[in-house]
Design a protein around this motif. Structure first.
Motif, PDB file in Angstrom:
ATOM      1  N   GLY A 610      41.645  44.876  26.749  1.00 28.53           N
ATOM      2  CA  GLY A 610      41.902  45.951  27.705  1.00 28.53           C
ATOM      3  C   GLY A 610      42.547  45.527  29.010  1.00 28.53           C
ATOM      4  N   TYR A 611      42.839  44.243  29.130  1.00 29.43           N
ATOM      5  CA  TYR A 611      43.391  43.773  30.412  1.00 29.43           C
ATOM      6  C   TYR A 611      44.904  43.791  30.403  1.00 29.43           C
ATOM      7  CZ  TYR A 611      44.733  40.582  34.175  1.00 29.43           C
ATOM      8  OH  TYR A 611      45.327  40.018  35.272  1.00 29.43           O
ATOM      9  N   ARG A 612      45.483  44.290  31.501  1.00 27.47           N
ATOM     10  CA  ARG A 612      46.919  44.215  31.731  1.00 27.47           C
ATOM     11  C   ARG A 612      47.157  43.329  32.936  1.00 27.47           C
ATOM     12  NH1 ARG A 612      50.030  49.825  31.522  1.00 27.47           N
ATOM     13  NH2 ARG A 612      51.725  48.297  31.542  1.00 27.47           N
ATOM     14  N   PHE A 613      48.116  42.457  32.823  1.00 16.23           N
ATOM     15  CA  PHE A 613      48.375  41.440  33.844  1.00 16.23           C
ATOM     16  C   PHE A 613      48.543  42.060  35.224  1.00 16.23           C
ATOM     17  CE2 PHE A 613      51.572  38.626  36.000  1.00 16.23           C
ATOM     18  CZ  PHE A 613      50.704  37.576  36.242  1.00 16.23           C
ATOM     19  N   ASP A 614      47.817  41.503  36.195  1.00 12.52           N
ATOM     20  CA  ASP A 614      47.859  42.002  37.570  1.00 12.52           C
ATOM     21  C   ASP A 614      47.670  40.816  38.516  1.00 12.52           C
ATOM     22  OD1 ASP A 614      46.031  43.051  40.062  1.00 12.52           O
ATOM     23  OD2 ASP A 614      47.538  44.533  39.477  1.00 12.52           O
ATOM     24  N   LEU A 615      48.659  40.571  39.380  1.00 14.20           N
ATOM     25  CA  LEU A 615      48.600  39.408  40.267  1.00 14.20           C
ATOM     26  C   LEU A 615      47.387  39.443  41.178  1.00 14.20           C
ATOM     27  CD1 LEU A 615      52.357  38.985  41.301  1.00 14.20           C
ATOM     28  CD2 LEU A 615      51.006  37.437  39.873  1.00 14.20           C
ATOM     29  N   THR A 616      47.117  40.595  41.762  1.00 12.81           N
ATOM     30  CA  THR A 616      45.987  40.684  42.688  1.00 12.81           C
ATOM     31  C   THR A 616      44.675  40.424  41.960  1.00 12.81           C
ATOM     32  OG1 THR A 616      47.198  42.246  44.077  1.00 12.81           O
ATOM     33  CG2 THR A 616      44.812  42.159  44.346  1.00 12.81           C
ATOM     34  N   ARG A 617      44.537  40.949  40.756  1.00 13.18           N
ATOM     35  CA  ARG A 617      43.312  40.703  39.988  1.00 13.18           C
ATOM     36  C   ARG A 617      43.158  39.222  39.682  1.00 13.18           C
ATOM     37  NH1 ARG A 617      39.212  39.640  38.668  1.00 13.18           N
ATOM     38  NH2 ARG A 617      37.787  40.499  37.091  1.00 13.18           N
ATOM     39  N   GLU A 618      44.255  38.567  39.332  1.00 10.95           N
ATOM     40  CA  GLU A 618      44.193  37.146  38.999  1.00 10.95           C
ATOM     41  C   GLU A 618      43.784  36.296  40.197  1.00 10.95           C
ATOM     42  OE1 GLU A 618      44.406  35.726  36.159  1.00 10.95           O
ATOM     43  OE2 GLU A 618      45.164  37.344  34.916  1.00 10.95           O
ATOM     44  N   ILE A 619      44.337  36.626  41.355  1.00 14.23           N
ATOM     45  CA  ILE A 619      44.167  35.762  42.534  1.00 14.23           C
ATOM     46  C   ILE A 619      42.978  36.192  43.374  1.00 14.23           C
ATOM     47  CG2 ILE A 619      45.291  34.979  44.653  1.00 14.23           C
ATOM     48  CD1 ILE A 619      47.996  35.428  43.118  1.00 14.23           C
ATOM     49  N   VAL A 620      43.012  37.430  43.860  1.00 17.69           N
ATOM     50  CA  VAL A 620      41.957  37.912  44.761  1.00 17.69           C
ATOM     51  C   VAL A 620      40.697  38.249  43.983  1.00 17.69           C
ATOM     52  CG1 VAL A 620      41.370  39.634  46.504  1.00 17.69           C
ATOM     53  CG2 VAL A 620      43.719  38.788  46.328  1.00 17.69           C
ATOM     54  N   GLY A 621      40.874  38.935  42.845  1.00 17.59           N
ATOM     55  CA  GLY A 621      39.706  39.333  42.071  1.00 17.59           C
ATOM     56  C   GLY A 621      38.892  38.156  41.585  1.00 17.59           C
ATOM     57  N   SER A 622      39.552  37.110  41.135  1.00 19.55           N
ATOM     58  CA  SER A 622      38.814  35.947  40.625  1.00 19.55           C
ATOM     59  C   SER A 622      38.054  35.235  41.733  1.00 19.55           C
ATOM     60  CB  SER A 622      39.772  34.984  39.925  1.00 19.55           C
ATOM     61  OG  SER A 622      40.724  34.454  40.830  1.00 19.55           O
ATOM     62  N   THR A 623      38.648  35.147  42.906  1.00 15.88           N
ATOM     63  CA  THR A 623      37.923  34.502  44.014  1.00 15.88           C
ATOM     64  C   THR A 623      36.759  35.364  44.479  1.00 15.88           C
ATOM     65  OG1 THR A 623      39.535  35.403  45.582  1.00 15.88           O
ATOM     66  CG2 THR A 623      39.929  33.195  44.785  1.00 15.88           C
ATOM     67  N   ASP A 624      36.919  36.689  44.445  1.00  6.52           N
ATOM     68  CA  ASP A 624      35.799  37.567  44.805  1.00  6.52           C
ATOM     69  C   ASP A 624      34.642  37.389  43.827  1.00  6.52           C
ATOM     70  OD1 ASP A 624      37.169  38.580  46.952  1.00  6.52           O
ATOM     71  OD2 ASP A 624      37.814  40.416  45.941  1.00  6.52           O
ATOM     72  N   TYR A 625      34.954  37.250  42.554  1.00 10.32           N
ATOM     73  CA  TYR A 625      33.909  37.022  41.551  1.00 10.32           C
ATOM     74  C   TYR A 625      33.151  35.722  41.852  1.00 10.32           C
ATOM     75  CZ  TYR A 625      32.078  34.833  37.326  1.00 10.32           C
ATOM     76  OH  TYR A 625      31.290  34.141  36.435  1.00 10.32           O
ATOM     77  N   ILE A 626      33.883  34.655  42.134  1.00  7.67           N
ATOM     78  CA  ILE A 626      33.222  33.366  42.398  1.00  7.67           C
ATOM     79  C   ILE A 626      32.358  33.461  43.650  1.00  7.67           C
ATOM     80  CG2 ILE A 626      33.616  30.934  42.947  1.00  7.67           C
ATOM     81  CD1 ILE A 626      36.218  31.148  41.282  1.00  7.67           C
ATOM     82  N   ARG A 627      32.870  34.107  44.692  1.00  8.28           N
ATOM     83  CA  ARG A 627      32.096  34.238  45.932  1.00  8.28           C
ATOM     84  C   ARG A 627      30.796  35.020  45.689  1.00  8.28           C
ATOM     85  NH1 ARG A 627      37.347  35.621  48.359  1.00  8.28           N
ATOM     86  NH2 ARG A 627      38.103  33.815  49.547  1.00  8.28           N
ATOM     87  N   SER A 628      30.900  36.064  44.919  1.00  6.52           N
ATOM     88  CA  SER A 628      29.752  36.961  44.779  1.00  6.52           C
ATOM     89  C   SER A 628      28.716  36.455  43.781  1.00  6.52           C
ATOM     90  CB  SER A 628      30.229  38.354  44.360  1.00  6.52           C
ATOM     91  OG  SER A 628      30.848  38.315  43.082  1.00  6.52           O
ATOM     92  N   ARG A 629      29.114  35.670  42.795  1.00  6.16           N
ATOM     93  CA  ARG A 629      28.177  35.302  41.732  1.00  6.16           C
ATOM     94  C   ARG A 629      27.907  33.806  41.593  1.00  6.16           C
ATOM     95  NH1 ARG A 629      26.678  39.129  38.022  1.00  6.16           N
ATOM     96  NH2 ARG A 629      26.154  37.470  36.535  1.00  6.16           N
ATOM     97  N   LEU A 630      28.808  32.963  42.077  1.00  3.26           N
ATOM     98  CA  LEU A 630      28.659  31.533  41.786  1.00  3.26           C
ATOM     99  C   LEU A 630      28.524  30.648  43.023  1.00  3.26           C
ATOM    100  CD1 LEU A 630      31.396  31.200  38.976  1.00  3.26           C
ATOM    101  CD2 LEU A 630      28.971  31.771  38.726  1.00  3.26           C
TER     102      LEU A 630
END
Length: 929
Positions: A610-630
């Motif tokens: 279900g994923y469609r390539f998105d620059l913001t998701r790749e860059i900002v979204g991934s760092t937000d995930y790491i900050r919030s969970r790891l």
């Protein structure tokens, strides 16, 4: 900024008594050149309408003064429509402005509130007041009343804005009455000027010069005010610019010589050393700039020589404002002729740059077949011989045969027969009929080296070899002077060392007892064993519960949290879905032009449902995930590590920059004994639309193991890369760079262990990847200037090493310099921060205490006649060495410290020290000094 600070900064940098009377001043009213290129000046007068923010100036950078016109207003100013019509005294047609009457009672308050007030609120504390004499353009005026009005304006400014600093452009008659409110007096056109009506540069008439000189000397002697003399010279004429600045300086004035639009970097009491080279490319020769020959092969030597590379595409609008103020020269690398309709405009553009005396280096092909008239202007004679049956080399310069001997090509002989006038042939050939050919030469305008005498590809491989020595050719062709070279490989004399890990394979099951996840093995066998700075990343889609392995996610996230809690680990993202191709649009319809399997098959990222390539998701979204969970709450996510082809476009780089992320990866430096060529050493990074991608210093195990197909111990050959980028030139730091999947195989783990074991035999300076990235960014932003008999440096303080090709720093009067040590290409100079001044000498005083090397960052450097104090702060137990310690004692944190050994370097005795902690305050006390 206080008046004391302005003069303090100036005294910090100058070395001659004459120059110490006033700060270095520049005026820049343009907006195309970043202000960081002016940062070596103490004061920069700017056009405030261009959006500059004086409050964001870095400590040690220039103080910004705002240009404001007192007696003239252009209709584009926001306050123009609020000026009453009766106040409009006349028009200045040359500058399309309206002259303002200075006599109305409300004018001083209007000027203070509407013109200066908004700028004061933005943080400006200095102002350059222009057009003070413009009332004289009116047909009728009361001289005394106009001057009285100007005085009221100045008095009002001082009353409204305590501490304001004012530079007055002319206004000579009112100076005695406001001298206590004036910081500096300026005047234009002492030797060279601009005729606005005729639109041309002119030499100032002797009578006009003598009158102005009399006025300026009077103000200097009577009012004790510094004088700023502003002259105008065509921006391409650096010789006249330099000579004019010298003449002004010899009169005891502060010079600023620039173009009529004040749109370039002129010459003042100091002269900025241009550190940019414009490299011309044809975008049709490569799908992306990352793969162009000019970038793959030419940028690294230019970076190593201290230069930043800008690129221009011959298929786009050709840049016009390319002058010697910023650019050391122009280089081009074309594989053949540029297609019409681009070749003729480019040929004309290149001729114009040559006529403007900007050095040009041509590699491979000129990009156009010069017409006879063009060839004559280039001082070259075209060949008229038929295609030869054979060619033989009759003369070869020493810079050829660098990595492989030159071999002539019968099918593609040089188009030139000989060079006319003064030149230095690099390679000459003759055919079976004795017809001459010229394959390269150093010319009065620069130099060229044609294919196949620049570089050749090795048949049936992806390797190449330099035929010409790129360092020697570029230095000669571009007339590069001997300068202090900013160096990103070293700090305090030691080669930098760090490690970084791409998160690929985090969930892979290791081929070890119990089949644990590779991440668990990595934590246990590598990260908990080697307590050196390491940057660790994860791929969100591989680790997160909403990713590809939800059943493994709790275990994988727990491992990641353990890793990120380690004090020697910094956190990075390796994106959300690991893009294999960062700019798919570049490859539209070009899949057959690449050997990249992912591009050929249309696989652009991990197959996340279900994923469609998105620059913001790749860059900002991934760092937000790491900050919030790891990540631990007090530990930031600092870096984005590019994945896949590691060739992000400007849009991706912009997103990372705006998110506050550093970025790294790419470059593919993989020099080994099987590929012993500098063509396998990448550049520092690449700029796209003003955004910088920093390359990894050394490539990862994927390359050494044939794309992880084996041999899986292949990464141990990275040691060859470390050694070959250290000698004969130190080109790269040491970077143990690998993927998490290396921990899935014992052979891969053993290779990583061998790499770490090798580092323990070397004298290195451990840093984090983020430290290195900031150094590369600083390399691009720092400014260097000639200052009297020395050099002035200003940067962000991240890059602290300069290579000196010859001579020794004169430590007796240097500022911001801690010491130096010998290197393979001269000396490594150690700075104490982002600002320094030093001159060179042939021999060093042996009794001056100095830092020779250290494995930690230097801080709080304080030198006096009999003592020296500084702080070292690193990541591992301290090692450092000192010279010039005759009759001196050394202590660390107040405790005596004894040298572990003694060596000699040149004529100096070196004392070597160790300390059990990673940080300490070092104190040196000397007797009898």
């Amino acid at each position: 900024m206080s008046l004391f600070r302005v003069f303090f900064i100036f005294f910090l940098w100058t070395a001659s008594a004459v120059a110490q009377t006033a700060p270095a001043v520049a005026l820049y009213y343009g907006h195309a050149i970043p202000l960081k290129e002016f940062r070596v000046f103490d004061i920069v007068v700017v056009e405030p309408g261009h959006g500059h923010d004086p409050q964001r100036q870095a400590p040690g950078d220039s103080q910004l003064f705002a240009y404001v016109s007192v007696a003239e207003v252009q209709p584009t100013r926001p306050y123009f429509r609020d000026i009453p019509e009766p106040w409009k005294l006349a028009r200045n047609g040359d500058w399309n402005s309206v002259v303002i009457d200075q006599t109305p009672a409300d004018w001083p308050a209007f000027f203070a509130d509407r013109v200066v007030g908004p700028l004061w609120e933005k943080g400006y504390r200095g102002f350059f007041l222009d057009t003070l004499d413009s009332y004289r353009l009116a047909q009728q005026f009361d001289e005394a009343a106009q001057q009285a009005g100007l005085i009221r304006v100045i008095e009002t400014l001082h009353a409204r804005y305590p501490g304001i600093k004012l530079i007055l452009n002319r206004g000579f008659e009112i100076i005695p009455r406001v001298r206590d409110k004036v910081f500096m007096v300026a005047a234009e056109s002492l030797f060279q000027g601009w005729n606005a009506g005729a639109r041309r540069y002119e030499q100032v008439k002797a009578a006009d010069r003598e009158w102005l000189l009399g006025q300026l000397k009077t103000i200097r002697e009577r009012d004790r005010l510094p004088i700023l003399a502003i002259d105008y010279v065509a921006p391409h004429d650096r010789r006249l610019t330099r000579d004019t600045a010298r003449r002004i300086r010899e009169l005891g004035f502060i010079p600023w010589v620039t173009d009529a639009q004040l749109d370039s970097i002129g010459i003042g009491t100091i002269e900025v050393q241009p550190r940019r080279v414009l490299v011309m490319v044809d975008s049709r020769e490569a799908a992306s700039l990352n793969y162009a020959n000019a970038h793959r092969y030419l940028q690294m030597p230019l970076n190593h020589l201290g230069y930043v590379v800008d690129y221009a595409d011959v298929r786009q609008a050709l840049p016009s404002a390319i002058y010697g103020d910023r650019y050391a020269g122009i280089a081009s690398w074309f594989s053949g002729s540029i297609a019409d309709p681009f070749s003729r405009p480019y040929a004309r553009w290149l001729q114009q740059r040559i006529e403007q005396q900007l050095p040009v280096a041509v590699i491979g092909n000129f990009g156009f077949l010069p017409e006879r008239s063009v060839a004559q202007r280039l001082a070259l004679q075209l060949s008229t011989a038929a295609t030869p049956r054979q060619l033989s080399i009759t003369r070869q310069h020493a810079m050829l045969g660098f990595e492989t001997p030159p071999l002539p090509s019968r099918g593609d002989p040089p188009v030139f027969q000989a060079a006319l006038g003064t030149s230095e042939p690099l390679i000459e050939l003759r055919d079976q009929a004795n017809n001459p050919y010229l394959g390269g030469a150093i010319m009065p305008w620069g130099g060229f080296i044609l294919d196949p005498f620049a570089l050749v590809e090795v048949p049936n491989t992806e390797q190449a070899r330099w035929v010409v020595d790129p360092f020697a050719f570029l230095q000669r062709a571009l007339r590069l002077p001997e300068i202090p070279i900013p160096d990103v490989t070293t700090e305090n004399g030691r080669r930098l060392f760090f490690s970084h890990i791409d998160g690929d394979g985090f969930p892979s099951l290791a081929e070890l007892p119990g089949s644990p996840p590779a991440a668990e093995v990595l934590l246990r066998e590598i990260l908990e064993k080697y307590r050196t700075p390491t940057t660790v990343s994860v791929i969100e889609a591989e680790v997160a519960p909403h990713g590809l392995h939800p059943q493994l996610s709790p275990r994988l996230e727990a491992i990641a949290r353990q890793m990120f809690r380690l004090p020697h680990v910094e956190i990075a993202s390796h994106t959300y879905a690991h893009p294999f191709v960062w700019d798919p649009d570049l490859w539209a319809g070009k899949a057959g032009e690449t050997k990249n399997k992912n591009i050929a098959e249309g696989n652009y990222h991990l197959d996340v449902p279900g994923y469609r390539f998105d620059l913001t998701r790749e860059i900002v979204g991934s760092t937000d995930y790491i900050r919030s969970r790891l990540a631990p709450p007090d530990k930031p996510v600092r870096i984005l590590l590019w994945s896949g082809d590691t060739a992000p476009g400007a849009a991706a780089l912009r997103i990372a920059e705006q998110a506050g992320l550093l970025n790294m990866n790419g470059g593919d430096t993989a020099i080994t004994r099987d590929n012993p060529s500098l063509t396998a050493v990448g550049a520092h990074g690449i700029e796209k639309a003003g955004f910088l991608q920093v390359y990894a210093p050394i490539t990862n195990e994927n390359i050494y193991t044939n794309l992880w197909r084996g041999p899986y111990y292949g990464y141990e050959r990275v040691i060859e890369s470390f050694e070959m980028t250290e000698s004969p030139r130190r080109l790269k730091p040491v970077d143990i760079y690998y993927h998490a999947y290396s921990a899935s195989k014992r052979a891969g783990l053993n290779a990583v262990h061998k790499a770490f074991a090798w580092t323990r035999t070397q004298a290195l300076h451990p840093v984090f990847a983020s430290d290195y990235i900031r150094k590369v960014r600083d390399f691009h932003d720092l400014a260097l200037a000639r200052d009297n008999d020395g050099w002035r440096i200003r940067g962000d303080g991240e890059l602290r090493t300069f290579r000196l090709p010859a001579g020794l720093p004169r430590l007796a009067d240097a500022r911001g310099v801690a010491g130096f040590t010998a290197g393979r290409e001269g000396r490594y100079l150690h700075l104490t921060g982002g600002a320094a001044w030093f001159a060179s000498e042939k021999t060093a005083r042996p009794d001056t205490p100095r830092l020779v090397d250290a494995n930690a960052r230097l801080d709080d450097w304080q030198r006096s006649d009999r003592s020296l104090s500084f702080r070292l702060k690193g990541y591992v137990p301290l090692e450092f060495s000192l010279a010039g310690l005759q009759h001196c004692t050394v202590s660390a944190d107040g405790q005596p410290l004894t040298a572990t050994r003694q060596t000699r370097q040149d004529e100096a005795v070196i004392q070597h020290y160790r300390h059990a902690h990673a940080a300490a305050q070092i104190q040196i006390r000397c007797l009898g000094r």
